[in-house]
Design a protein around this motif. Structure first.
Motif, short mmCIF file in Angstrom:
data_model
loop_
_atom_site.label_atom_id
_atom_site.label_comp_id
_atom_site.label_asym_id
_atom_site.label_seq_id
_atom_site.Cartn_x
_atom_site.Cartn_y
_atom_site.Cartn_z
N PRO A 12 -2.15 33.64 -60.68
CA PRO A 12 -3.12 32.91 -59.88
C PRO A 12 -2.55 32.68 -58.32
O PRO A 12 -3.68 32.83 -57.44
CB PRO A 12 -3.11 31.70 -60.70
N ASP A 13 -1.41 32.61 -58.27
CA ASP A 13 -1.03 32.24 -56.77
C ASP A 13 -1.54 33.47 -55.84
O ASP A 13 -1.77 33.21 -54.78
CB ASP A 13 0.45 32.20 -56.83
N LEU A 14 -0.82 34.40 -56.54
CA LEU A 14 -1.17 35.89 -55.53
C LEU A 14 -2.53 36.11 -55.47
O LEU A 14 -3.02 36.47 -54.34
CB LEU A 14 -0.29 36.98 -56.31
N LEU A 16 -5.05 33.93 -55.07
CA LEU A 16 -5.63 33.11 -54.35
C LEU A 16 -4.78 33.62 -52.81
O LEU A 16 -5.70 33.42 -51.96
CB LEU A 16 -5.13 31.61 -54.46
N LEU A 17 -3.60 33.86 -52.73
CA LEU A 17 -3.17 34.20 -51.37
C LEU A 17 -3.93 35.44 -50.93
O LEU A 17 -4.41 35.68 -49.46
CB LEU A 17 -1.64 34.72 -51.40
N SER A 18 -4.45 36.38 -51.70
CA SER A 18 -5.03 37.49 -51.30
C SER A 18 -6.66 37.18 -50.75
O SER A 18 -6.96 37.87 -49.68
CB SER A 18 -5.16 38.66 -52.08
N LEU A 19 -7.00 36.30 -51.62
CA LEU A 19 -8.32 35.89 -51.49
C LEU A 19 -8.45 35.13 -50.01
O LEU A 19 -9.29 35.45 -49.33
CB LEU A 19 -8.74 35.04 -52.61
N LEU A 90 3.26 37.61 -50.38
CA LEU A 90 2.20 38.48 -51.22
C LEU A 90 2.64 39.94 -51.22
O LEU A 90 2.87 40.44 -52.30
CB LEU A 90 0.85 38.29 -50.63
N ALA A 91 3.20 40.29 -49.94
CA ALA A 91 3.57 41.69 -49.87
C ALA A 91 4.81 41.93 -50.62
O ALA A 91 5.11 42.82 -51.22
CB ALA A 91 3.75 42.06 -48.32
#
Length: 197
Positions: A12-14, A16-19, A90-91
């Motif tokens: 979920p964290d990832l 959201l970071l992407s969004l 994220l990357a």
């Protein structure tokens, strides 16, 4: 150890970071966008999880409060965007090998393994239920694919590839279910003596 676990980024964290890397938004907007994109079909992220992840990501300085031209609707809403550190995290997370070296454990396969203990007639009934469910899912995924292709304007996009794979998997399982439905009359216990009752 406990602190490291609290800092570890979850799916979920990832998501959201992407969004938030696409455009700044507040929690309510993020939830709406996740629903619109049907993200919950491929990533386990609940409504409450969005707000928990926003707090965690802000605490870790992976997102920041961004300025917004939108008027506040109701109570003051913080609009977040991904920071440089958030994009880097994220990357880094997307380079982990575990994304590519795991297998799913579908509940239906677990049911198949245990089904020899089911009452008479239940096996066939469950096959029909599964087939009906998958037929509905196939229809829904095909409609979603048409909508995504209309939105992105081409077929060379992650969402198109993901939906295409999902559709192929559903079609494959439907063929397998129909084959099994024909073979169920030949179902028999294992022949090895040590498996016999």
């Amino acid at each position: 150890m406990r602190g490291a676990k609290k800092r570890a980024l979850t799916t979920p964290d990832l998501v959201l970071l992407s969004l938030l890397a696409e455009r700044p938004m507040h929690g309510y907007q993020a939830n709406l966008e996740l629903e619109r994109r049907q993200v919950r079909d491929w990533a386990g992220i609940s409504r409450p999880q969005v707000y928990y992840s926003l707090e965690k990501l802000a605490r870790l300085k992976l997102i920041r409060v961004a300025s917004s031209d939108e008027p506040a609707a109701g109570p003051e809403r913080s609009v977040y965007s991904t920071t440089g550190a958030g994009s880097a995290a994220l990357a880094d997370a997307l380079e982990r090998e575990d994304w590519t070296s795991q297998r799913e454990r579908p509940p239906f396969l677990t049911w198949i393994a245990l089904s020899w203990q089911a009452r008479s007639g239940v096996f066939e009934q469950q096959l029909r239920r599964r087939e009906k469910f998958l037929a509905q899912e196939l229809e829904r995924e095909e409609a979603t694919l048409r909508a995504v292709r209309a939105e992105v304007g081409h077929r060379f996009h992650e969402a198109v590839w993901m939906l295409s794979l999902t559709i192929q998997q559903i079609r494959t399982e439907l063929r397998w279910l129909r084959k099994m439905a024909k073979e169920v009359v030949k179902r028999a216990p294992a022949r090895r003596p040590d498996y016999a009752k």
